[in-house]
Motif scaffolding. Structure first.
Motif, PDB file in Angstrom:
ATOM      1  N   HIS A 178     -36.245   2.953 -13.153  1.00 15.44           N
ATOM      2  CA  HIS A 178     -36.385   4.376 -12.826  1.00 15.44           C
ATOM      3  C   HIS A 178     -37.767   4.627 -12.223  1.00 15.44           C
ATOM      4  O   HIS A 178     -38.734   4.836 -12.941  1.00 15.44           O
ATOM      5  CB  HIS A 178     -36.188   5.197 -14.104  1.00 15.44           C
ATOM      6  N   HIS A 191     -39.891   6.506  -8.650  1.00 18.00           N
ATOM      7  CA  HIS A 191     -39.826   7.358  -7.456  1.00 18.00           C
ATOM      8  C   HIS A 191     -41.032   7.018  -6.586  1.00 18.00           C
ATOM      9  O   HIS A 191     -42.134   7.499  -6.832  1.00 18.00           O
ATOM     10  CB  HIS A 191     -39.886   8.839  -7.839  1.00 18.00           C
ATOM     11  N   LYS A 199     -26.751   9.581  -9.827  1.00 14.54           N
ATOM     12  CA  LYS A 199     -27.556  10.476 -10.661  1.00 14.54           C
ATOM     13  C   LYS A 199     -27.256  11.930 -10.355  1.00 14.54           C
ATOM     14  O   LYS A 199     -27.105  12.313  -9.198  1.00 14.54           O
ATOM     15  CB  LYS A 199     -29.045  10.215 -10.422  1.00 14.54           C
ATOM     16  N   HIS A 202     -34.822   9.148 -19.037  1.00 13.26           N
ATOM     17  CA  HIS A 202     -36.062   9.617 -19.675  1.00 13.26           C
ATOM     18  C   HIS A 202     -35.859  10.493 -20.928  1.00 13.26           C
ATOM     19  O   HIS A 202     -36.284  11.634 -20.970  1.00 13.26           O
ATOM     20  CB  HIS A 202     -37.009  10.281 -18.681  1.00 13.26           C
ATOM     21  N   ASP A 247     -40.109   6.102 -14.909  1.00 15.86           N
ATOM     22  CA  ASP A 247     -40.043   7.368 -14.155  1.00 15.86           C
ATOM     23  C   ASP A 247     -41.331   7.548 -13.332  1.00 15.86           C
ATOM     24  O   ASP A 247     -41.808   8.666 -13.146  1.00 15.86           O
ATOM     25  CB  ASP A 247     -39.826   8.549 -15.105  1.00 15.86           C
TER      26      ASP A 247
END
Ligand SMILES: [Zn+2]
Length: 468
Positions: free
Chosen positions: A63, A65, A153, A246, A320
Motif C-alpha cells: 500500500h 502512493h 479499491k 490501514h 500507506d
C-alpha cells in the motif's frame, strides 16, 4: 548445479521456522536452500557471509502512493525515490494504485500510471485498481484481472475528490469481484458523521484553541469502526472478499476478529504509524506534519493492533506511504482541513515492526516475516513468486543484523521528504544487504541499485485456492 551467488551461514527465516542454511541463487531465483552449499561451491561462486544475521524474504509494501497528485500538489516521492527508500528498508516489492477519474477507462488510467513507474522503479511493483465509478467501470474489471490486477479499491470518503463510493456501489463491487475472482480493498471511514464533526470544529476559535489536534478530535475511533461494521455486513451477505486497508482503531480489530470467526471473508492491514505513534503527536509544534487518514489513535488502539497482528486477525503490515514535505504540509496555515494527508514510510516499516515488535517480544521474527512478507504476498496475489524463501521463488532476500541499531535521520533516509515521523528514534532491522531477483540493490546499508531495474509484476489470486 552451478550458482550465481550464495548467501552463507545465515539464520534463514520463514513464516513458520528459522533454520541455519545457505541459500544458492541462480538466474534470479532461489535454486537451493541447504547447509554447507558455500563449502561445496568454494572458489567458484561469489559468497556473501551472513553469519549472525537474519536472512529474510524481501518485504512487500502492498500500500503505497508514489507520484500522486492530490489537491494541486504532487507527493514528494516518485517511483525512483519511493522505491529507493523501500529497498533500504528491506522492501523488494511495492503495490501502488491506479486511480481513474470518473468517466476514464481503467485501461487508459493503467497505461498512464505504468508510464510513471517504468524506467524509474528500483524494486518490483504492481498496481491495485481504484473503482471510482463502478457502473461504468465494471465491464473492464475482468480484463484488469487478466492483466494481473486482481485487487480493486473503493473509498467510503473523499466525495469532493470524486473518489467516494456509496454502500450500493460497495455491495455491487463485492458481488462482482466474487464472480470474477477479485478482492475488494476498502478505505473504511464513515463520511456523514465525519463531515458533521469537521463542520462543527471548523471555526476560528476551535482552530486557535486546538490546532492540529482537531484532526484527531474530528476522527474518533467510531468513524472507522462504524464503516468497518457496515462493510463487513456487505461482505457477509455477498460472500465477496473484503480487505480493510490501514486499520487504525482497536474497535475495528474486534469487529474483524468476530467476523472472521463467523466465516466472513474479511482481512486487514495496519501500518507502522498506528503501531508506533499515538494521537499525542498532534499536540507538538509540528503536529500537523503527522496528519494522515485515518489518523493515529490512542495507546489503547495501538495495543489492540499489536494483539491483532500477533494473533493474525490483522494479517499484513503496509505503510500507506504518501509523503509531503514541510513546505507542502505548512500550507495548512492553521486550518486542519487543509493539511495534505500522508506520511513517508517504506524505509522504516520493517525496522519499526522489528524494533517495536520483535525486540519488545510482541511478535516473533517468524511472525514479522509472515505479516510483512508472506501473508501480503498471498493476499495480494504475489505468492509463491514473492514473500517467501523457497526454491523456485524470486531471490528477493534481505540480510538484517539482529541488534545493530541506527538512528533515524531524515537526511540519511532516501525519501525526498525533509522530515521523518521517527526522527531521532533508534531502530534495528534496516537492510544491511538486499537483493531483488538475485541482484544486490543494498550493500552495507547503502543503496546500490538503479532506476528502471524494478519490473512490473502481474498478480493473480488463483493460487489462493491452495494457500487459503
Ligand atoms: Zn492509501
Amino acid at each position: 548445479m552451478s550458482m550465481d551467488l550464495i548467501i552463507a551461514n545465515g539464520r534463514v527465516v520463514t513464516g513458520e521456522k528459522t533454520v541455519r542454511a545457505d541459500i544458492g541463487i541462480r538466474g534470479g531465483k532461489i535454486a537451493s536452500i541447504a547447509p554447507k552449499l558455500a563449502r561445496k561451491h568454494a572458489g567458484r561462486t561469489r559468497v556473501i557471509d551472513a553469519s549472525d544475521r537474519y536472512v529474510l524474504p524481501g518485504a512487500i509494501d502492498e500500500h503505497v502512493h508514489l507520484d500522486l497528485s492530490v489537491g494541486g500538489m504532487v507527493t514528494a516521492d516518485d517511483f525512483e525515490s519511493g522505491t529507493q527508500m523501500a529497498a533500504c528498508g528491506g522492501v523488494t516489492s511495492i503495490v501502488d494504485f491506479v486511480t481513474p477519474h470518473r468517466g476514464e477507462s481503467l485501461q487508459r488510467a493503467l497505461n498512464e500510471r505504468r508510464g510513471q513507474a517504468e524506467g524509474k522503479a528500483c524494486v518490483d511493483y504492481g498496481f491495485h485498481m481504484s473503482l471510482t465509478d463502478l457502473s461504468r467501470q465494471a465491464r473492464e474489471v475482468p480484463r484488469m484481472i487478466e492483466l494481473g490486477i486482481p485487487t480493486f479499491k473503493q473509498y467510503m470518503i473523499y466525495a469532493k475528490a470524486g473518489l467516494q463510493s456509496n454502500d450500493g456501489e460497495i455491495f455491487a463491487a463485492l458481488e462482482l469481484l466474487r464472480e470474477v475472482g477479485g478482492r475488494l480493498l476498502l478505505h473504511a471511514e464513515t463520511p456523514d458523521v465525519l463531515d458533521l464533526l469537521v463542520e462543527r470544529n471548523h471555526t476560528r476559535s476551535q482552530m486557535n484553541r486546538y490546532g492540529a489536534r482537531l484532526h484527531a478530535r474530528t476522527r474518533p475511533d467510531f468513524i472507522e469502526a462504524q464503516a468497518v461494521a457496515r462493510a463487513i455486513e456487505w461482505a457477509r451477505i455477498t460472500r465477496g472478499s473484503l480487505f480493510i486497508v490501514h486499520v487504525s482503531a482497536g474497535k475495528s480489530v474486534d469487529l474483524i476478529e468476530q467476523a472472521q470467526q463467523e466465516g466472513v471473508s474479511v482481512r486487514g492491514e495496519t501500518c507502522p504509524h498506528y503501531l508506533a505513534l499515538t494521537e499525542r503527536v498532534f499536540g507538538g509544534s509540528d503536529g500537523h506534519l503527522y496528519a494522515t487518514c485515518p489518523q493515529v489513535k490512542k495507546l489503547s488502539d495501538q495495543r489492540r493492533l499489536w494483539e491483532g497482528l500477533k494473533s493474525g486477525v490483522i494479517g499484513c503490515v503496509s505503510t500507506d506511504t504518501c509523503s509531503f514535505t514541510r513546505t507542502q504540509k505548512n500550507r495548512w496555515g492553521g486550518d486542519f482541513t487543509r493539511i495534505p494527508m500522508g506520511l513517508p514510510g517504506s524505509e522504516t516499516m520493517v525496522p519499526i515492526v522489528y524494533t517495536h515488535g520483535v525486540l519488545k517480544r510482541r511478535l516473533t521474527i517468524n511472525e514479522l516475516v509472515d505479516r510483512c512478507c508472506t501473508t501480503p504476498a498471498k493476499v495480494m496475489g504475489l505468492y509463491p513468486r514473492k514473500g517467501i524463501l523457497r526454491v523456485g521463488s524470486d531471490a528477493d532476500i534481505v540480510i538484517v543484523h539482529p541488534t545493530q541499531r541506527r538512528r533515524v535521520d531524515w537526511r540519511l533516509l532516501h525519501s525526498r521528504c525533509d522530515w521523518s515521523p521517527y526522527q531521532g528514534w533508534s531502530l534495528a532491522g534496516f537492510a544491511e544487504h538486499a537483493f531483488c531477483r538475485g541482484i544486490q540493490i543494498v550493500k552495507d546499508y547503502q543503496f546500490i541499485g538503479h532506476a528502471g531495474f524494478g519490473q512490473y509484476v502481474p498478480r493473480s489470486l488463483s493460487c489462493l485456492v491452495m494457500c487459503e
